[in-house]
Write an enzyme that holds these catalytic residues in place. Sequence first.
Site, mmCIF file in Angstrom:
data_model
loop_
_atom_site.group_PDB
_atom_site.id
_atom_site.type_symbol
_atom_site.label_atom_id
_atom_site.label_comp_id
_atom_site.label_asym_id
_atom_site.label_seq_id
_atom_site.Cartn_x
_atom_site.Cartn_y
_atom_site.Cartn_z
ATOM 1 N N ASN A 1 0.772 -1.405 0.062
ATOM 2 C CA ASN A 1 -0.049 -0.122 -0.070
ATOM 3 C C ASN A 1 1.016 1.180 0.065
ATOM 4 O OD1 ASN A 1 -1.818 2.033 0.384
ATOM 5 N ND2 ASN A 1 -2.366 1.447 2.594
ATOM 6 N N LYS B 1 0.151 4.213 -0.353
ATOM 7 C CA LYS B 1 -0.368 5.614 0.132
ATOM 8 C C LYS B 1 -0.248 6.693 -0.633
ATOM 9 C CE LYS B 1 -0.260 3.228 4.708
ATOM 10 N NZ LYS B 1 -0.317 3.544 6.052
ATOM 11 N N HIS C 1 -9.620 1.391 4.704
ATOM 12 C CA HIS C 1 -8.421 1.510 5.507
ATOM 13 C C HIS C 1 -8.589 2.604 6.617
ATOM 14 C CE1 HIS C 1 -4.359 2.811 6.427
ATOM 15 N NE2 HIS C 1 -3.859 1.570 5.816
ATOM 16 N N GLU D 1 -7.143 4.853 7.837
ATOM 17 C CA GLU D 1 -6.889 6.407 7.234
ATOM 18 C C GLU D 1 -8.184 6.619 6.884
ATOM 19 O OE1 GLU D 1 -3.068 5.699 5.409
ATOM 20 O OE2 GLU D 1 -1.976 4.991 7.443
ATOM 21 N N GLU E 1 -5.676 -4.941 10.717
ATOM 22 C CA GLU E 1 -4.740 -3.947 10.977
ATOM 23 C C GLU E 1 -5.051 -3.279 12.188
ATOM 24 O OE1 GLU E 1 -2.738 -2.778 6.994
ATOM 25 O OE2 GLU E 1 -4.374 -1.409 7.255
ATOM 26 N N GLY F 1 2.093 2.058 10.830
ATOM 27 C CA GLY F 1 2.935 3.345 10.702
ATOM 28 C C GLY F 1 3.937 3.847 12.042
ATOM 29 N N SER G 1 3.059 -2.203 10.446
ATOM 30 C CA SER G 1 4.621 -2.174 10.634
ATOM 31 C C SER G 1 5.230 -3.612 10.311
ATOM 32 C CB SER G 1 4.899 -1.776 12.098
ATOM 33 O OG SER G 1 4.412 -0.417 12.400
#
Length: 252
Positions: free
Chosen positions: A10, A12, A96, A98, A168, A174, A213
């Site tokens: 991904n 991003k 996701h 985010e 996730e 991250g 991560s």
Amino acid sequence: MARTPLVVGNWKLHNGVADSLALATEIKNQLFNIRRVEVAVAPVFTALHAVGKRLEGTALGLAAQDCFWEDNGAWTGEVSAALLRDLGCAYVIVGHSERRRYFGELDASVNLKARAVLRHGMSPIMCIGESEAERDAGETFGRLAAQLDGGLAEIPGSDATRVVIAYEPIWAIGTGRTASVGQVEEAHGFIRARLRDRWGDLADDIRIQYGGSVKPENAQQLMVAADVDGALVGGASLKPESFIAIARAAVP
Ligand code: PGA
């Protein structure tokens, strides 16, 4: 029960067309004929076409990071699942964390997106996961159950095995903090059981990726964990050598 692991990078909001092509080319040079694991990359929308062309004829797949559920119409700025299929995408990430956190996505819209992806013959990669506060409060399973129930509503069993779930935990994305193997196995086991409640034995054929991560140093132990069928990789997917190592670690 033979689930082929799926490893997706991904990217991003990183890399324009030239940089995406450079990254795709390095990955292609190493992994063009990889077997027993599916590998795909998810560049920004504006690089999908070029990267798709670059990967043509290889074992590597193209993924999008999001989509809209209507096929066309007066929806200024949106990119439909139909358009992504047209570009050759095989997978679309939906929900996701985010998107949920910064763009207000709810399980109901994640569900509409997943169904649009399936309607156009692709696989939705549906991201679910708890926040650190939810984990600390003992609400992890409740959160996962709600996201699964909302996100998978009305998806028929005939489409079930094209669905991919990405677990996730938000606190691991991250941050450099990876969930422990024990935490991952517990969450994946819970997700598998919930899928079984919904779709019976089809649950054995549904991939559940881990994301958060993932890096070459921890990929091996995560990929052999129970009920883990590959990885959704953010930061480490921007470094070709790291992503290649993670993909290889996922080969059963
Ligand atoms: P990360 O991101 O690998 O950088 O933690 C994972 C993701 O957001 O899918």
